[in-house]
Structure formats: structure tokens, C-alpha cells
Design a protein around this motif. Structure first.
Motif, PDB file in Angstrom:
ATOM      1  N   VAL A 299     -31.003  14.862  -6.387  1.00  0.00           N
ATOM      2  CA  VAL A 299     -31.637  15.227  -5.111  1.00  0.00           C
ATOM      3  C   VAL A 299     -31.380  16.707  -4.837  1.00  0.00           C
ATOM      4  O   VAL A 299     -30.257  17.200  -4.990  1.00  0.00           O
ATOM      5  CB  VAL A 299     -31.091  14.366  -3.958  1.00  0.00           C
ATOM      6  N   VAL A 300     -32.446  17.427  -4.433  1.00  0.00           N
ATOM      7  CA  VAL A 300     -32.304  18.838  -4.083  1.00  0.00           C
ATOM      8  C   VAL A 300     -31.399  18.971  -2.859  1.00  0.00           C
ATOM      9  O   VAL A 300     -31.520  18.210  -1.889  1.00  0.00           O
ATOM     10  CB  VAL A 300     -33.691  19.451  -3.790  1.00  0.00           C
ATOM     11  N   ASP A 301     -30.460  19.938  -2.919  1.00  0.00           N
ATOM     12  CA  ASP A 301     -29.526  20.140  -1.809  1.00  0.00           C
ATOM     13  C   ASP A 301     -30.281  20.445  -0.517  1.00  0.00           C
ATOM     14  O   ASP A 301     -31.327  21.107  -0.535  1.00  0.00           O
ATOM     15  CB  ASP A 301     -28.576  21.302  -2.135  1.00  0.00           C
ATOM     16  N   PRO A 302     -29.765  19.985   0.632  1.00  0.00           N
ATOM     17  CA  PRO A 302     -30.424  20.247   1.921  1.00  0.00           C
ATOM     18  C   PRO A 302     -30.574  21.745   2.167  1.00  0.00           C
ATOM     19  O   PRO A 302     -29.661  22.537   1.915  1.00  0.00           O
ATOM     20  CB  PRO A 302     -29.472  19.603   2.940  1.00  0.00           C
TER      21      PRO A 302
ATOM     22  N   PRO B  39     -35.645  16.695 -10.268  1.00  0.00           N
ATOM     23  CA  PRO B  39     -35.123  16.961  -8.924  1.00  0.00           C
ATOM     24  C   PRO B  39     -36.020  16.312  -7.876  1.00  0.00           C
ATOM     25  O   PRO B  39     -37.217  16.572  -7.828  1.00  0.00           O
ATOM     26  CB  PRO B  39     -35.158  18.491  -8.825  1.00  0.00           C
TER      27      PRO B  39
ATOM     28  N   GLU C 232     -37.440  12.174   1.670  1.00  0.00           N
ATOM     29  CA  GLU C 232     -37.550  12.292   3.116  1.00  0.00           C
ATOM     30  C   GLU C 232     -37.933  10.927   3.681  1.00  0.00           C
ATOM     31  O   GLU C 232     -38.553  10.121   2.979  1.00  0.00           O
ATOM     32  CB  GLU C 232     -38.591  13.340   3.492  1.00  0.00           C
TER      33      GLU C 232
ATOM     34  N   SER D  29     -33.971   6.776  -7.319  1.00  0.00           N
ATOM     35  CA  SER D  29     -34.047   6.671  -5.852  1.00  0.00           C
ATOM     36  C   SER D  29     -33.198   5.531  -5.317  1.00  0.00           C
ATOM     37  O   SER D  29     -33.269   5.220  -4.128  1.00  0.00           O
ATOM     38  CB  SER D  29     -35.511   6.482  -5.418  1.00  0.00           C
TER      39      SER D  29
ATOM     40  N   LYS E  17     -45.442  27.881  -1.817  1.00  0.00           N
ATOM     41  CA  LYS E  17     -43.982  27.779  -1.779  1.00  0.00           C
ATOM     42  C   LYS E  17     -43.346  29.080  -1.306  1.00  0.00           C
ATOM     43  O   LYS E  17     -42.373  29.074  -0.541  1.00  0.00           O
ATOM     44  CB  LYS E  17     -43.451  27.398  -3.167  1.00  0.00           C
TER      45      LYS E  17
ATOM     46  N   SER F  46     -36.983  15.406  -3.808  1.00  0.00           N
ATOM     47  CA  SER F  46     -36.863  15.893  -2.430  1.00  0.00           C
ATOM     48  C   SER F  46     -37.189  14.732  -1.502  1.00  0.00           C
ATOM     49  O   SER F  46     -38.295  14.644  -0.949  1.00  0.00           O
ATOM     50  CB  SER F  46     -37.820  17.069  -2.192  1.00  0.00           C
TER      51      SER F  46
ATOM     52  N   GLN G  69     -34.809  25.798  -1.058  1.00  0.00           N
ATOM     53  CA  GLN G  69     -36.218  25.903  -1.440  1.00  0.00           C
ATOM     54  C   GLN G  69     -36.280  25.980  -2.968  1.00  0.00           C
ATOM     55  O   GLN G  69     -35.648  26.841  -3.582  1.00  0.00           O
ATOM     56  CB  GLN G  69     -36.857  27.149  -0.818  1.00  0.00           C
TER      57      GLN G  69
ATOM     58  N   VAL H 147     -29.200  20.881  -7.517  1.00  0.00           N
ATOM     59  CA  VAL H 147     -29.582  19.474  -7.516  1.00  0.00           C
ATOM     60  C   VAL H 147     -28.349  18.646  -7.811  1.00  0.00           C
ATOM     61  O   VAL H 147     -27.678  18.852  -8.812  1.00  0.00           O
ATOM     62  CB  VAL H 147     -30.663  19.184  -8.588  1.00  0.00           C
TER      63      VAL H 147
ATOM     64  N   ASP I  68     -38.870  10.524  -2.313  1.00  0.00           N
ATOM     65  CA  ASP I  68     -39.761  11.660  -2.534  1.00  0.00           C
ATOM     66  C   ASP I  68     -41.198  11.149  -2.445  1.00  0.00           C
ATOM     67  O   ASP I  68     -41.635  10.382  -3.298  1.00  0.00           O
ATOM     68  CB  ASP I  68     -39.489  12.274  -3.907  1.00  0.00           C
TER      69      ASP I  68
END
Length: 603
Positions: free
Chosen positions: A573-576, A295, A299, A436, A593, A297, A579, A569, A338
């Protein structure tokens, strides 16, 4: 007139005989073409079966096919001696078959010589398939020419029959009878031609069915090859995990014995066991990266800033004999990746580069804006043309030959000595880059060093501000009024999570499934955070969170999982707004976390 009709009838009979001879010749040419192609296919199937299984019985098909190819080619040359187009096509076909037989013979010879890896690598080459496709194409063109030739003969026959009918109408009764016989004979011969053509179609259908059967056998052989590769992967994985488990179990046993004797000097056993668990965690992350299932994340980030922040760490990690240089382009575009995984990729490449420079050398990390054009994309399958940001890691080490470069991204492939590498570093980089949406390429020459170039798609937008590494900051403590509901179906994992959170100062209640969790949530309105596993029987963690949020819209949620495909996921990609903390996690990672999830703003 009778004489003319008789003469015309005789000419027609001779024309029909000549036509029948031409039809037989054309059919023999088509049959010869199929026999020639079938012989080559038998040779290829025999070689493939022998290379994949080592069973010499597969060579029977090769021996039944290959030796007959020259004589069948010679027969077709004689049969088409008056056809320049066919002669030219046969010359091309002979060249294609000769090259294919050379590849087949080389594979058999390499396998017989014990060079099995080189022999089986021939099967994965596209050259054999390309040559076979070319041979089939040439045969199809020649067969089409023969079909057109037969159609023309048939049309000529029908026109001759119509002309004879018009002559018979004007002739006497005797001539009419004679002409009627000629017409009857002509139709009889034409029907024979049609029957022959239909028989040829039946034979062709049988050949097509045979080709399908052969294709099914080849698919079975390919499946066998895949299972062999899977065995290699699981074997390497089991070897590395057994080594790590041996470290963990051995040190825990020693720790238990020392504590039982009342000894307190046990820090090194704890450290060694933790080192084994961290290595096992790294191995699972690398496997997920290779499979493109980790997964991410992503940005928007500035790669120049990330590379600059890694300089001190790289100098410490690589040692004094390696000089680290950075060449950072001005006006570099932003990328959406990520950042943690990109750091791992650069670190992996840097460590590999260091190992290739045993006597010291220069490591260069370079960034640049790049454009991959249509020609580059056409030569690299799966790489779309467009704008990319380039990160190149280059060294002045020993370099790699072409055969090593070709296998460098394969899992568990390594040129290092036993115990000095897992063979997963480059495969992890490859999986992360392609997950990616990017592209990675190795350029290397023995004695001149190597350069690994990572191309990441350009992102149109501003970069986010870098956050400090959670593991480097002190773990934040919780408070008794902050109540966490832990949901985990594995009793040992649940108890570990409960103990860790209580040690951090939180109040913790727990459940082993969704139904029990929802009951506890109704009984305890003071619950601050739902900390739930994703993969659970009956109701998964995402469904539990949705039902919990219906009851408590302001409830904070933190997911955890060792691996999940779709729950939180999608497309890697982790969903917006989600957490997520991956298993296994350290106490420091859990502390940061949980603190982040509790204090996160509304989604």
C-alpha cells in the motif's frame, strides 16, 4: 533353607532367561518396525526422484523397499501374536502402507505411460505426506509400547534381586556364597540388558540421521521443481514480451522509413506501436498483481456505485450477444480497496465470462454482505473468519472441469487458443484480492457455467466520493513560472520526462542523481515540484525527498518507479500523503498527476 534358596535361585535364573528372551523379542520387534518404515520411505523417495527427474536409477530405491514390505509386516504379525494392541496397530499400519503404495505405484505408472503432468501432480498432493505421517505415528506408538515393556522387565528384575538378597542374609555361609553368585549373575544379565538398550539407541540415532539425509534430498528435489516452475513462468513472459516488442519495433521502423520519405500518413503506425506498449504495460501490471507487489492506493468505496458505473462500459466491451445483469444488495457495507484495481478485476472476470459464452449468454454481477465462519476459515488456509463484502461474477457459459479450476489462478495457464489469451487475467485477480486482504473462489461445473466470488474485508467507515478518470479528462497545462526538478538516473527516461513536461508548458531542470539534484535545488529556490525516481544508486528517491524537504519544507514531491518494495510502499500500500505515478506512464497520466501533486494540500 538351603534348598529353598537353591530353588529360589533356580527360579530367578529361569526368570532371567525368560526375560532375556522377551528382551530379544522386543528388540527384534522394534528393529522390524524401523525396517518396515524405512522400506516405505525408500519406495517414496525412489518414486519422487523418478517423477521429478525421469531417471530410472531412482527406481532402485523403490525396488529395494516396496517388495519387502509384505514379508516384514507378516514377520511383525507373528512376533506380536500375543499382543492385541500391536495386532490392531499393525492392521492400521498395513492399511496406511497399502494406500501409500497405491499412490506411489499410480505415479510411476502414469509417468511410464507418458502422462507426466498427472504423475508430477501427485507429488504436490498432501495425501502422501498425510499417510507417511500416519505411518510414523503408528510406529512411534508401538515403539513406545515396547520401551515401556522393557522398562517393566527391568523393574521386575530389580525387585527379584532385592528379594533374593534378603533371603541370603538369613542363610548360611554356603547359601550366602550361592546367593552372591546369583546376584552377580543377575547384575551381569541386567548390564547386558542395559548395553542392548544403549545399542538400540545408537541404531535409532543412525536412523534419525538417515531420515535427515533423506529430507535433505527431498528438499533438493523440491528446489528442482521450483526451478522448473520458474522456467515455465519466464518462458511464457519472454514469449509475450517478444510479441509486443515485435509490434513496437516493427511499427517504429515503418514510421521512421515513411517519415524519411516525407510521408505524413503515419497515424496507424503510431497507434499500433502505442497499442504494443500498452499491452506490455498491462502485462507488467498483471505480473506485479500476481506476485502481490503492485503498489495499491486503497480508499473506502461503495462497490454498488462502482459496479453501476461500469455497466455501460461492460455492455460496449462484451458485445450485443451478452446480456449484462446486476443484482446489487441493499445496505451493502463499505470496503477499503484500490478502486482502479477492483474495476480491472471485474473487467477481467467479465471478459473471461464472455469468452466462455461464444454463442451469447447472460453475465450476472452480484453484490452481497457475507460472513465467513470459523468452519469455512478452517477449510481455507489463510482466510480469517469475519465480515466480508461479496462480488460475484457469474456466466451461463461452458463451465470448467475440476482439474482446470485447480490451475485457473496459475500464471500463463489458459484454455484459450494460442494468441487469444496471456493466461494472466485470473492470476492478476488472485494477486490483487489477496494483497487487499480478501479471498477469491471459483465455482464451476461443465455445461452449467461458472461463478467467481471475490470476498473483500468489510471497512467500518464512510466511503469517499468517486473522482473522474484522469485519462478521460483533457490534460491540464502547466505554466512557465511552475518549475519542476526531474531526477532520474536513466538518461533516456529522464530526457523523455523532461520533453513531456516542457511540452505541457512547465519550466524544467533535471539531474541524474541526488547530489546534483540538491545542488540545483539550492541554486533554484523557485522550484515548485521535485519529480524523482525512487530506485537510484547511492541515494534513493525517498531519501532525496527527505533531504530536500529539510531545505524546502513546502516543496511538493512526486515519486515515480517501475517497481519498489519498501521506499514509499509498505505491505503493498502506498504510504499516506505520498504522490506516486508508476512507470510506464502516458502523457495524459503524467499531466494529471503533476497537476494533482502541485495543487495538493499540505500533508
Amino acid at each position: 533353607m538351603l534348598v529353598l534358596v537353591v530353588l529360589a535361585t533356580g527360579a530367578l535364573v529361569r526368570a532371567h532367561e525368560d526375560m532375556n528372551e522377551k528382551v530379544r523379542g522386543s528388540l527384534e520387534i522394534e528393529n522390524g518396525l524401523w525396517q518396515l518404515l524405512s522400506a516405505l520411505q525408500d519406495a517414496e523417495t525412489g518414486q519422487r526422484g523418478y517423477l521429478l527427474t525421469g531417471d530410472p536409477q531412482y527406481l532402485d530405491a523403490y525396488n529395494n523397499g516396496a517388495p519387502h514390505i509384505p514379508e516384514r509386516l507378516e514377520y511383525l504379525r507373528r512376533a506380536t501374536a500375543g499382543n492385541a494392541a500391536h495386532q490392531q496397530a499393525l492392521d492400521a499400519l498395513a492399511g496406511v502402507m497399502e494406500r501409500r503404495l497405491v499412490i506411489i505405484d499410480n505415479g510411476i505408472a502414469l509417468y511410464a505411460a507418458g502422462r507426466i503432468d498427472e504423475a508430477t501432480s501427485i507429488i504436490g498432493s498432501d495425501e502422501g505426506k498425510r499417510l507417511m505421517d500416519r505411518a510414523r505415528s503408528i510406529v512411534a506408538v508401538m515403539r513406545s509400547g515396547e520401551d515401556q515393556y522393557l522398562d517393566a522387565l527391568k523393574d521386575n528384575t530389580r525387585r527379584a534381586v532385592r528379594r533374593l538378597e534378603m533371603a541370603i542374609v538369613a542363610a548360611i555361609v554356603a547359601v550366602i556364597l550361592l546367593a552372591a553368585y546369583a546376584v552377580f549373575d543377575a547384575y551381569r544379565r541386567s548390564a547386558g540388558l542395559v548395553r542392548t538398550r544403549n545399542e538400540l539407541r545408537v541404531v535409532n540415532s543412525q536412523l534419525v540421521q538417515e531420515a535427515k539425509t533423506r529430507a535433505a534430498v527431498e528438499e533438493q528435489l523440491r528446489q528442482s521443481q521450483k526451478m522448473e516452475a520458474m522456467g515455465q513462468l519466464t518462458g511464457g513472459l519472454a514469449h509475450d514480451f517478444n510479441n509486443m516488442l515485435a509490434v513496437i519495433v516493427g511499427n517504429l521502423n515503418l514510421l521512421s522509413r515513411r517519415l524519411a520519405r516525407g510521408e505524413t500518413d503515419v497515424e496507424r503506425y503510431i497507434a499500433q506501436a502505442m497499442d504494443g506498449t500498452e499491452r506490455a504495460t498491462t502485462l507488467t501490471h498483471r505480473l506485479l498483481a500476481f506476485a502481490r507487489k503492485q503498489p495499491l492506493s486503497p480508499e473506502p468505496i461503495e462497490i454498488n456505485r462502482l459496479v453501476a458505473s461500469m455497466s455501460d462500459m461492460l455492455n460496449r466491451t462484451l458485445g450485443e450477444t451478452i446480456r449484462v445483469e446486476t443484482v446489487l444488495a441493499g445496505g451493502l457495507w463499505t470496503v477499503n480497496v484500490d478502486p482502479g484495481q477492483l474495476e480491472n478485476a471485474i473487467l477481467n472476470l467479465s471478459v473471461n465470462a464472455r469468452d466462455a459464452m461464444s454463442g451469447g449468454g447472460r453475465l450476472t454481477i452480484e453484490t452481497a454482505n457475507a460472513h465467513l465462519d470459523d468452519m469455512y476459515a478452517a477449510n481455507h488456509v489463510g482466510v480469517p473468519a469475519g465480515q466480508y463484502v461479496l462480488v460475484a461474477v457469474s456466466d451461463t457459459g461452458t463451465g470448467m472441469p475440476e482439474e482446470v479450476v485447480a490451475k485457473a489462478f496459475e500464471p500463463f495457464f489458459t484454455t484459450k487458443e494460442a494468441g487469444k489469451g496471456t493466461g494472466l487475467g485470473l492470476s492478476q485477480v488472485h494477486g490483487f484480492v489477496y494483497q487487499s486482504g480478501g479471498h477469491v473462489k471459483i465455482y464451476s461445473e461443465p455445461g452449467s457455467g461458472s461463478s467467481v466470488k471475490i470476498y473483500l474485508p468489510r471497512h467500518h467507515g464512510a466511503a469517499t466520493t468517486a473522482q473522474p478518470d484522469a485519462d478521460m479528462a483533457p490534460p491540464p497545462q502547466g505554466a512557465p513560472h511552475q518549475v519542476i526538478l526531474v531526477v532520474e538516473d536513466d538518461d533516456r527516461v529522464r530526457q523523455m520526462s523532461v520533453d513531456a513536461l516542457r511540452d505541457l508548458g512547465y519550466t524544467v531542470i533535471h539531474a541524474n542523481g541526488a547530489e546534483a539534484a540538491l545542488r540545483l535545488l539550492d541554486e533554484h529556490p523557485e522550484v515548485t515540484l521535485l519529480f524523482t525516481d525512487i530506485v537510484m544508486p547511492d541515494v534513493n528517491g525517498r531519501e532525496l525527498a527527505d533531504r530536500a524537504l529539510e531545505r524546502r519544507p513546502g516543496l511538493k514531491v512526486l515519486f515515480t518507479t517501475g517497481y519498489t518494495r519498501n521506499a514509499v510502499v509498505h505491505n503493498g500500500v502506498v504510504d499516506p500523503g505520498v504522490q506516486l505515478i508508476g512507470k510506464p506512464f502516458t502523457l495524459y497520466q503524467l499531466a494529471h498527476k503533476v497537476h494533482e501533486a502541485i495543487h495538493a494540500g499540505p500533508d
